[in-house]
Structures are given as C-alpha cells and as structure tokens.
Design an enzyme around this catalytic site. Sequence first.
Site, PDB file in Angstrom:
ATOM      1  N   GLU A   1     -25.837  28.812   4.315  1.00 43.37           N
ATOM      2  CA  GLU A   1     -24.624  28.068   4.732  1.00 43.37           C
ATOM      3  C   GLU A   1     -23.167  28.060   3.641  1.00 43.37           C
ATOM      4  OE1 GLU A   1     -27.517  26.885   4.415  1.00 43.37           O
ATOM      5  OE2 GLU A   1     -28.287  25.765   6.331  1.00 43.37           O
TER       6      GLU A   1
ATOM      7  N   ASP B   1       9.795  46.978 -12.338  1.00 38.80           N
ATOM      8  CA  ASP B   1      10.717  45.763 -12.432  1.00 38.80           C
ATOM      9  C   ASP B   1      12.025  45.735 -11.821  1.00 38.80           C
ATOM     10  OD1 ASP B   1      12.126  47.769 -13.952  1.00 38.80           O
ATOM     11  OD2 ASP B   1      11.693  46.676 -15.862  1.00 38.80           O
TER      12      ASP B   1
ATOM     13  N   ASP C   1       5.338  51.346 -16.964  1.00 36.52           N
ATOM     14  CA  ASP C   1       6.511  51.693 -17.854  1.00 36.52           C
ATOM     15  C   ASP C   1       6.283  51.385 -19.452  1.00 36.52           C
ATOM     16  OD1 ASP C   1       8.215  51.722 -15.525  1.00 36.52           O
ATOM     17  OD2 ASP C   1       8.254  49.617 -15.256  1.00 36.52           O
TER      18      ASP C   1
ATOM     19  N   ASP D   1      11.893  50.016  -7.544  1.00 30.24           N
ATOM     20  CA  ASP D   1      10.708  50.181  -7.755  1.00 30.24           C
ATOM     21  C   ASP D   1       9.893  49.724  -6.651  1.00 30.24           C
ATOM     22  OD1 ASP D   1      10.867  51.418 -10.368  1.00 30.24           O
ATOM     23  OD2 ASP D   1      10.825  49.467 -11.466  1.00 30.24           O
TER      24      ASP D   1
ATOM     25  N   GLU E   1     -37.788  29.635   1.820  1.00 29.83           N
ATOM     26  CA  GLU E   1     -37.403  28.820   3.109  1.00 29.83           C
ATOM     27  C   GLU E   1     -38.168  29.338   4.038  1.00 29.83           C
ATOM     28  OE1 GLU E   1     -33.383  28.366   3.202  1.00 29.83           O
ATOM     29  OE2 GLU E   1     -32.885  27.455   1.538  1.00 29.83           O
TER      30      GLU E   1
END
Length: 918
Positions: free
Chosen positions: A294, A634, A336, A638, A703
């Site tokens: 769960e 930047d 860059d 770009d 389980e």
Amino acid sequence: MKSRHETWVRPPGLDPEEAAELLLRDLHSSRAGLTSVEAQQRHLQYGGNELRRRGGRRWPGELARQFTHPLALLLWLAAALLTAVGSFVVAVAVVLIIFLNAAFAFVQEVHAEHAVEALAAYIPQRAKALRDGVPREIDATELVPGDIVVIEAGDRIAADIRLLQGAIEVDMSALTGESVTTLRSAAILDVDVPVLTAHDLVFSGTSCTGGEAHGVVFATGMNTELGRIAALSERVKQEPSPLERQVRRVAWLIAIVSVSLALAFIPLAAFGIGLSLVDSVVFAAGLLAGMVPEGLLPVITLALAVAVRALAARGALVKRLSAVETLGSTDVICTDKTGTITENRMRPTRVWTASGLVDLDDAAALGRDIPADPVQVTVGRIAATCNNARLEPGEEPSGDPTEIAVLLAARELGAGLAATERESDRCWQFHFDPELKLMSTIDRHHGRLAVRTKGAPEALLPHCTTFLAAQGRQLPLTDSDRQRIAAQVDAFAADGLRVLALAERELPPDRRPPHRRSDAETDLCFAGLIAMLDPPRPAVAEAVRDCRTAGIRIIMITGDHPLTAAAIARRVGITGSDPSVISGQQLEELGDTELRALVSRTPDIVFARASPEAKLRIADALSEEGHVVAMTGDGVNDAPALRRADIGIAMGRSGTDVAREASTMVLTDDNFASIATAVRDGRRIYDNVRKFIIYIFAHATPEVMPFLFFALGGGRIPLPLTILQLLAFDVGSETLPALALSREPAEPGLMDRPPRPGSEGVIQGPMLLRAWLFLGAIVAALQMTGFFFVLTRAGWTPGDPTEPGQPLHHAYQQATTMTFLGMIAGQIGTAFAVRTTRASLRSVGVLSNRYLLAAIAGELLLAAVFVYTPPFQKLLGTAALPASDLLFLLPYPFIVWGADELRRYLIRRHSSRSPQGQ
C-alpha cells in the site's frame, strides 16, 4: 486606475509623445517613476502582480483519486468479500486501512506538490523599475500601475506596459500562439486596432528577445491580458513521470497476480482442504491484503520531493520530479564556459593599440597613471559609451560582467563613466547580437554623431577599413595590419584571456543617422583590443574529474575565441592536451550526418564561437546517437536547446527569464560543480528508490506464507497470522523505514559506475528475485520457525484444536504474536540489508542513517503497544511473550542482514575475478 477591460482610449490625432504624457497623467505617474512610499500604497490598493489560481479547490479530487488506484481497489475487493461472508470486524479494519493509506498518500502528494512549487521562491521573476528616480531590481510581484520599468533582451515581461522610449522585439507566443517575434516601439502609435496588435504595447507573459526600452505599467495581475486568459482556462494536469508510470504498471501486475492467487485459493481451500466457504473467502481476502504494497506510491512521491528539496539546498533547483530520474542516466554534459566553468567575474588585464601594450594590472600595482595617449583615450571613450553597465561611485557595479570589465578598463584609460551623461548623449543603440557578436551605439560627441562598436575581433575586423595609428591618425587597414591584430588576439587567447575589439566611425553632419544596423556598422576605424581574465571556479576541476570518472562526457560550447576556449578546457580537465576545436563557421559547414559522426567519434571536443542555434544542432546530434544530454544555457536563444535536451540547465544568476522558463533545472550559483553534485545526488536518489522498492516488496512473501501453510496443512495447522495482525503490520511498520531509506547516503563508488541506460526501468527482475525469493523467503522461514517453536513447546501436535476455550488457545495466541514479531524483526534486518546494493554495509556506516534508526525505534515501540496493551491484545488477538521468546527473536535481524551481506560479498568476489570486473 480603470479596469483592464476599460483600456484607456487614445484620442485621434495625437503623436506618440502626447499619448504617452496623457497616459502618465491618467496613471498619476511620471517618467521618473514612483516613490517607494507611493509604490507601497499602490501595492496595497491593487494587490500583488501575480495570477490567482482558478478552478476552486483541487483537494477533493486529489483525495478521491487515492481511493481508486489499483492497490486501493484490491483492498476494496477484500473488504467486499469479507462483508459478503459476514466478517464485519475484519471488513471494517480493511476499510480503515484504505482510509489511512489514502490520507497518508494525499498528505504526501500535497507535500510533494508544495515542495516543487516552493522552489519558485528561489528564482523569482525580477523586474527593473525606477523607484525614487533610481533603477532598482525588484521582485516582479511588487510592480504596480504607474511603475516605470526597463526592458532588456532576455527579460520576461511581467506586466502590461506602454512603451515610452526605445524599441524591442517581443515573442508573443504566450498570448497569440505565434512564435514569430514582433517589433514594439515607443515611436509607433496605433489607433483603433486590437489591443494585442498595438505596436506601443507589450504584455505580461511575453518575452523580450532583443533591444531595450522604457515603459509604464498600466495593468498588473489578473487585470492583464494574461490574467484574462488565465481566468478563462483551467490549469493543465501534469503528466505522471516515467517512474510513476512504471510503478503503476507494477501495481496492476501485483493486482492481477493477487486476484488470481486469491480466486485460486477459494476452491483449493473449499474443496481440497475442506474449509467452509466463509473461511475460504476470509483467507482469500487476507492473501489480497498481504500482497498489496500500500505504501509504495506515496513513499516514492515523497522521496522524490525530498530529493528535490535536497538538490535545491545544493544549488540545483529541479522543476520537475521526473528530472531526478533523468539525472541518474545523464552521460553527456554540454556546458557553457563563462560563468559556469569560470567565475564570470571579468577583470581587464591588458589593452592593446597601435601605440603599444598597456598592462592594467601592472599600472594598478605601481599606482601610476596611464599616459594620455590619443589612441588609448579613444579606446577608453568607446569602452565607456558603447556599454550599458553602471559603475557609479559608492554603488555596487551593475550590468553584464563583460561590460563591467570593459568599464573598468575605460576608467583606467581616463574615460568618464557617468551613466546619466552617457544616456543623454546616446541617440540610438543596436543591441548585442549573439549571431553577429557585435554591439553598437550612435552617440553625440563634440556636436557630431559617431558610431561606436565593440565585439569579437574576428567579427568586428571585417567591418573595419581603417585603423587608429599613433597620435590618433587614421590609416588604411592593410592585410598585414589585420594579420598583426589577429596574431595579438591569438596571443591573448592562448593565455586564456577573453578579447574584445573596439572601433568607431564619425558620421557626416549633413546626413540622417543610419537606423539600419548594416548601414551603421560599416567603414569603421579599428581602435584597439581589451583583454580580460575570467578565472576558472575553484571547485570545477574536481567536479570535472568526478564526471569523467563516472563515465560522463563533457563538451564545452562557448562563444569565446577557440584558443581561449581550448586553454580553459585544458586547465580544468575537460579535455586533454590536444582537443579538437570546432569554430562556429566550421560547424555551419558540417551536415547533420557529419556532425553526428563528429560528436560520437571525437572524445575531446570544444565548440568555440558557437551560436545558440548551434547548441540545438549539437543536442539533436547527441540525442540521435542515443545519449542522455544535459545542456546549460543562459540566453534567450538558448531556450530551444534547453527544451531539446533531456535536462535543460539554466543559470539562476546570469540567466534570462526565458532560459529559466525553458529549463528543467536552474543553478542558483551558476556553478558547474553544482551540475556534478546534482548528477551524484540523482544517482543516489535513484538507487534509494530501488532500495525501498526492494524493502516494500520483500514483505509480500512473509505476509502470504502463513496463509499458504494454513491452506497446505489441510486444516491441521492453525492460521499462523490473523488478518488483523497482518493489517496492523502493514499500517504500523512499513512506511516509516521506507521513507528513511530514501535518505540513505551514497554508496562508495557511486560516481565510478557508468551512467545508467536511459531505457533501463527502475524495477527489474533481479530486484524482485532478491525481494521475494531471497530476503522475503528468509524472513518467512524465520517467522514460521518462531510460530512452530512456541506452539510445539506448549505441547501442540498437528491437528490439535486451538480455538477459544481450548487448552492450547493461549499458546496459539502467543504463537501468532511470535509470527507477528518475527516479521517485524526480519523487516528490521531487511531494512539494513537493502541499504547497499553491492557494497558492504560497513562502507556506508551501520549507524549512519539516523532517520532509519528513529524509524526502527518507532516501529519497535508500536509493536510493544500492539502486543502488551490489553485493548490491542483484544482487537488483534495478540498475547504477551516471556523474555525467553523475545531473546529467541533477537538474532532474526542479524540473520537476514548477514545472509544478504554474504550474498553481496560473493557477488563482489565473482565480479573481481571475472574479466569484466578487472
């Protein structure tokens, strides 16, 4: 102030200046802008300049979704089966589990959403407004009607504005859907046209792609055109990440397997073992509950959100959760140079003219003035006027770092730097064009007009026909002169210096000044060179070394001179001693097929004098070769490359708003080292997601095993674990350790591995085998050993009754409690075992994850409450265990952990002996 839909009406026959003055009067403003006090009052009156979320509350739908995902549907099916056969108490418990898990998942998703949305506070949109007569950079939400703002190339426009001065090119695609830029100018006045086509208006949400202008804000927030559109539309639903899609597919797989097992168990138990139909359905519902992980979906969502916050603290703002996955498989970083590899703190070091070389560092160190040579005076004048930076006494320098460095050189050469004088003398500006690599202004000088230009030497020299010789004489620029200048540029560049050339031309007094760039930037007189130093950041070399060790290739793409780019690339270790340097012109001559071959076959490569469009071609070529690409940028141009890359990385300090919008990640410090840190954290986070997936899946086997024992025992073995105990285990002990595993430190050698293939899924077959058939099987064996140990010690033999009222009933309750606690003890061992994938746990520190230690402490405390408090004993059917039984459980975690430690040791040993491991 009128509402946005009552836009002021311009009387016909007005010229642009009169119309502007009328608007300023209506807005109770002036060309000097507002005072700070007046701006605060208007902010209270009009509210913040931001869009309000429409569509009402979303949480009811989000909460309802938690009840309908495949894992929740399984539990609804189990509750329905239990209700149908009359097991109302257990059915109510299952429904309670559904609600608890839904509430937990909802809280985590809301938390994750807020974690991502809160990152916007780190990168607020900024605007430059005149406050108290001085240009100030403010948060865009503080803009108010009447503000005078400065718009420059790369800015995202934050309000609806009427231009008062200058002209700009604007990308209107946010409002019109058309990606073609349009010219907006204060000198053009339109009457009786649709508001979006008025040439003197710009609008919130659009982007300035070129030029510079001043304007007055006349609408903000929801009163803007963008606000009107936002009010009519609902927010687009975010698509799930690849990881979330994979997990949902696994959830459906678990659902199919669980339902198949449960449906097969009913006839097997009813007809093969002789159980009643009611008991068969009850135990089938228990199988369903045992197979359902769960907590998987909410834990993954929250873990990624926590990871995003952790990356933000390290200077990398990830805007989408899915980007964390992509970081783990990045194998190429295109970066860059200026500001990312280097400090972006330019300082001028030398000036070269026909009169000779001036060492600015030496002049400053000796404390002597530089001689007032006419050529050097001219260079200083060009540097001071063809510039938009500010270097006022008593103030911090503002503007582009390169332009600040040029101003510093102008100051050393004796030029006046007053910005007000420069702006009053300026008649026109041709903004810096990254394609042309030039910037020009037309200025008044001694009653005459002159064109001043600065730019890359190889871009500027073809526009020059003369040069400024000694004593300020203009002489023809011969081929030998050009070669001499080029040789000096190469000498500077080889030292890692950035070089700008400067030139000017006096305009004839009897002619109209040129308004076309091609007419202005011609027949120039070359004046000199300014060389600047931008040193590499201290941490970059180590970060580059880490990336190369991790199998990540780094490609430098810069607009700088090839020799400068190669020198910096060698200095920080991006390339070896002899890299291949491809200039922008060479790149243009390559076809797409040739470019793909180049980037795939050339290990050490640097792209110099590259345009932003070249970045897009390089990103395309790398992606077509199958690489996962991170691209930095930047500038405005770009944006296409940032969108095209798998991870677009924008600069938080020097980057434009447009670049930040297009990116996936923003670097708050503009530092390449933050990219390497983000990649490292991305790998660590991805590893941790896999760890807690193994941890959660490992619980399915223990389980389900008690129900299989009961079924295969044909009724002779009592049920080793009740459904309510199983549900208590799922609720009380699984989620917190899983969350703690998401905080695991990185394993040794994390950055020594090659990048993960992008096609590799987060959940793989070996992981499931380790979870279900190794760790889960060991825990199941231990818990069943504890069950039979307690029961047989009390004298039980197969087939003996253990129902309430029978002599063995209390021993049976203690035995189921032993099963319950055995699962928890085994789970603790599983949590420690999955902390590493291959390495020994000692290598990361047994006690290094304090979150896991706290989670286990909470788990043990909750188990004590379940076992030793009467209300829970009555509800769950547990019974207090003597100290001897608890001592019997003590080795369980060490057995599970030790077995997996041995498995990992054998894997490491096999890998070291195999040829691949050598």
